[in-house]
Design a protein around this motif. Structure first.
Motif, PDB file in Angstrom:
ATOM      1  N   SER A   6       0.849  -1.188   0.000  1.00  0.00           N
ATOM      2  CA  SER A   6       0.000   0.000   0.000  1.00  0.00           C
ATOM      3  C   SER A   6       0.874   1.223   0.000  1.00  0.00           C
ATOM      4  O   SER A   6       2.081   1.129   0.171  1.00  0.00           O
ATOM      5  CB  SER A   6      -0.916  -0.007   1.240  1.00  0.00           C
ATOM      6  OG  SER A   6      -0.138   0.054   2.399  1.00  0.00           O
ATOM      7  N   ARG A 277      -4.464  -7.766  10.276  1.00  0.00           N
ATOM      8  CA  ARG A 277      -5.315  -6.677   9.770  1.00  0.00           C
ATOM      9  C   ARG A 277      -4.688  -5.968   8.574  1.00  0.00           C
ATOM     10  O   ARG A 277      -5.397  -5.388   7.750  1.00  0.00           O
ATOM     11  CB  ARG A 277      -5.608  -5.664  10.882  1.00  0.00           C
ATOM     12  CG  ARG A 277      -6.511  -6.197  11.980  1.00  0.00           C
ATOM     13  CD  ARG A 277      -7.108  -5.077  12.802  1.00  0.00           C
ATOM     14  NE  ARG A 277      -6.119  -4.370  13.592  1.00  0.00           N
ATOM     15  CZ  ARG A 277      -5.747  -4.748  14.815  1.00  0.00           C
ATOM     16  NH1 ARG A 277      -6.275  -5.828  15.367  1.00  0.00           N
ATOM     17  NH2 ARG A 277      -4.849  -4.049  15.491  1.00  0.00           N
ATOM     18  N   HIS A 278      -3.353  -6.009   8.494  1.00  0.00           N
ATOM     19  CA  HIS A 278      -2.651  -5.315   7.409  1.00  0.00           C
ATOM     20  C   HIS A 278      -2.035  -6.280   6.398  1.00  0.00           C
ATOM     21  O   HIS A 278      -1.328  -5.841   5.485  1.00  0.00           O
ATOM     22  CB  HIS A 278      -1.539  -4.436   7.987  1.00  0.00           C
ATOM     23  CG  HIS A 278      -2.045  -3.297   8.817  1.00  0.00           C
ATOM     24  ND1 HIS A 278      -2.440  -2.097   8.262  1.00  0.00           N
ATOM     25  CD2 HIS A 278      -2.224  -3.177  10.165  1.00  0.00           C
ATOM     26  CE1 HIS A 278      -2.825  -1.272   9.233  1.00  0.00           C
ATOM     27  NE2 HIS A 278      -2.714  -1.904  10.386  1.00  0.00           N
ATOM     28  N   ARG A 280       0.321  -8.453   6.985  1.00  0.00           N
ATOM     29  CA  ARG A 280       1.762  -8.383   7.213  1.00  0.00           C
ATOM     30  C   ARG A 280       2.168  -9.344   8.319  1.00  0.00           C
ATOM     31  O   ARG A 280       1.336  -9.807   9.107  1.00  0.00           O
ATOM     32  CB  ARG A 280       2.194  -6.957   7.604  1.00  0.00           C
ATOM     33  CG  ARG A 280       2.107  -5.935   6.477  1.00  0.00           C
ATOM     34  CD  ARG A 280       3.033  -6.291   5.329  1.00  0.00           C
ATOM     35  NE  ARG A 280       3.096  -5.256   4.322  1.00  0.00           N
ATOM     36  CZ  ARG A 280       2.189  -5.059   3.372  1.00  0.00           C
ATOM     37  NH1 ARG A 280       1.106  -5.816   3.336  1.00  0.00           N
ATOM     38  NH2 ARG A 280       2.353  -4.096   2.482  1.00  0.00           N
ATOM     39  N   PHE A 317       3.499  -0.401   3.860  1.00  0.00           N
ATOM     40  CA  PHE A 317       2.195  -0.221   4.506  1.00  0.00           C
ATOM     41  C   PHE A 317       2.366   0.761   5.658  1.00  0.00           C
ATOM     42  O   PHE A 317       3.482   1.171   5.987  1.00  0.00           O
ATOM     43  CB  PHE A 317       1.629  -1.559   5.016  1.00  0.00           C
ATOM     44  CG  PHE A 317       2.257  -2.068   6.289  1.00  0.00           C
ATOM     45  CD1 PHE A 317       1.537  -2.101   7.472  1.00  0.00           C
ATOM     46  CD2 PHE A 317       3.576  -2.526   6.307  1.00  0.00           C
ATOM     47  CE1 PHE A 317       2.108  -2.577   8.646  1.00  0.00           C
ATOM     48  CE2 PHE A 317       4.148  -3.017   7.483  1.00  0.00           C
ATOM     49  CZ  PHE A 317       3.419  -3.033   8.651  1.00  0.00           C
ATOM     50  N   ASP A 323      -3.030   1.249  16.128  1.00  0.00           N
ATOM     51  CA  ASP A 323      -2.071   0.147  16.155  1.00  0.00           C
ATOM     52  C   ASP A 323      -0.798   0.563  16.887  1.00  0.00           C
ATOM     53  O   ASP A 323      -0.275  -0.171  17.737  1.00  0.00           O
ATOM     54  CB  ASP A 323      -1.698  -0.280  14.732  1.00  0.00           C
ATOM     55  CG  ASP A 323      -2.857  -0.861  13.947  1.00  0.00           C
ATOM     56  OD1 ASP A 323      -3.735  -1.478  14.570  1.00  0.00           O
ATOM     57  OD2 ASP A 323      -2.858  -0.701  12.713  1.00  0.00           O
TER      58      ASP A 323
END
Length: 335
Positions: A6, A277-278, A280, A317, A323
């Motif tokens: 991202s 959630r990401h 990763r 990202f 977070d």
């Protein structure tokens, strides 16, 4: 490995100028431009010549091959990572020789450190620098750092020798490592008298070792415009998710502070939750937490392609504020 990408949210850091939309920053208040993530090359090279007690030989298991290390560099450069950190002391020059071999003719920012051995004197800095230049196959070193402070090497003397080397064109920027806030201020002031700046202080910093936040080093870096280069950003591998209290690594690491932390299991679980959630991995989340601290530049080690690619994923990202706060709160006891 989780590799989704991202757009990177850029940050304005007090320890280096980070331009909007950029994956790079200036090293302190110098014109040396570096990526937001570097490579630690402590275990690169032929470590068979290193003393048996040397951490480069014992702490992280068997070293990888020259081909593995070349591939790690290729992957890192492809991801925009341009900083490689080594030291004269690593493997009695073996790491520098390998870095020189692999970076020859390539657009790489090379950082190394003085001294060559634990009993060196300040007066040996010019000769040690020349040795590093030869091993690295360079005419100029981008960042030359004092590896650690010792009472028999005067900081003003060292900084003046560093300033001489800058003026001679042998180094571009001056850094220190393992310096306290007070020692940093002494080095900064001495360089200022020569019209130069202190670019960086390389210290241990991770979610499991947050001492720079409480010992004044991080605050001093931000006040002086010095980049904090974070070594052991994955806490010797404790934050990768590979290990647990029941499964410890081989070598010296198993006895180190991160693997004795009562908080490790809960933290690894949290890193996994945030990572899910990401899309990763835990290690990418741990590195990203550091990257999002103003003026901080982590330099995880990379012995092979897999480790290099894993590290590079931290650049693609951004953690949400929630977070970052959750991770910070979860490791408050490690400050």
């Amino acid at each position: 490995m989780k590799n989704g990408k991202s757009e990177l949210l850029s940050i304005q850091g007090a320890g280096g100028m980070i331009e909007p939309g950029s994956l790079s920053m200036t090293l302190g208040q110098t014109d040396v431009r570096v990526s937001r993530l570097g490579i630690g090359a402590m275990v690169w090279g032929d470590m068979s010549t290193a003393p048996r007690w040397n951490p480069a030989r014992n702490a992280y298991g068997p070293t990888s091959t020259a081909d593995d290390q070349r591939a790690a560099l290729d992957v890192s450069l492809s991801a925009g990572i341009n900083l490689v950190d080594t030291a004269a002391m690593y493997g009695k020059g073996a790491s520098e020789r390998r870095v020189g071999e692999l970076t020859a003719g390539r657009d790489v920012v090379v950082a190394t450190k003085f001294p060559f051995g634990p009993f060196s004197r300040a007066s040996s800095l010019p000769a040690t620098l020349d040795g590093s230049l030869a091993r690295l196959r360079r005419t100029t070193i981008d960042l030359y750092q004092v590896h650690y402070p010792v009472r028999w090497m005067s900081i003003p003397t060292l900084m003046n020798l560093m300033a001489d080397a800058v003026e001679a064109g042998k180094i571009r920027a001056v850094g220190v490592s393992n310096y306290s806030a007070e020692q940093m201020r002494t080095a900064h002031a001495e360089l200022a008298r020569r019209g130069q700046v202190l670019a960086s202080n390389q210290v241990q910093y991770s979610l499991l070792h947050r001492d720079p936040e409480t010992d004044g080093v991080l605050d001093a870096c931000r006040e002086l415009g010095v980049t904090l280069i974070a070594y052991m950003p994955l806490a010797s591998g404790a934050l990768t998710g590979k290990y647990s209290a029941a499964t410890r690594p081989a070598g010296w690491r198993r006895y180190s502070r991160p693997f004795r932390s009562e908080n490790l299991a809960n933290l690894v679980d949290l890193l996994g939750e945030v990572g899910d959630r990401h899309d990763r991995s835990p290690s990418q989340v741990a590195l990203r937490w550091l990257i999002q601290q103003d003026g901080v530049l982590p330099i995880p080690g990379a012995k092979n392609t897999a480790q290099a690619a894993q590290n590079a994923g931290a650049l693609s990202f951004t953690l949400d504020d929630a977070d970052v706060e959750a991770l910070s709160w979860a490791t408050e006891a490690d400050r």
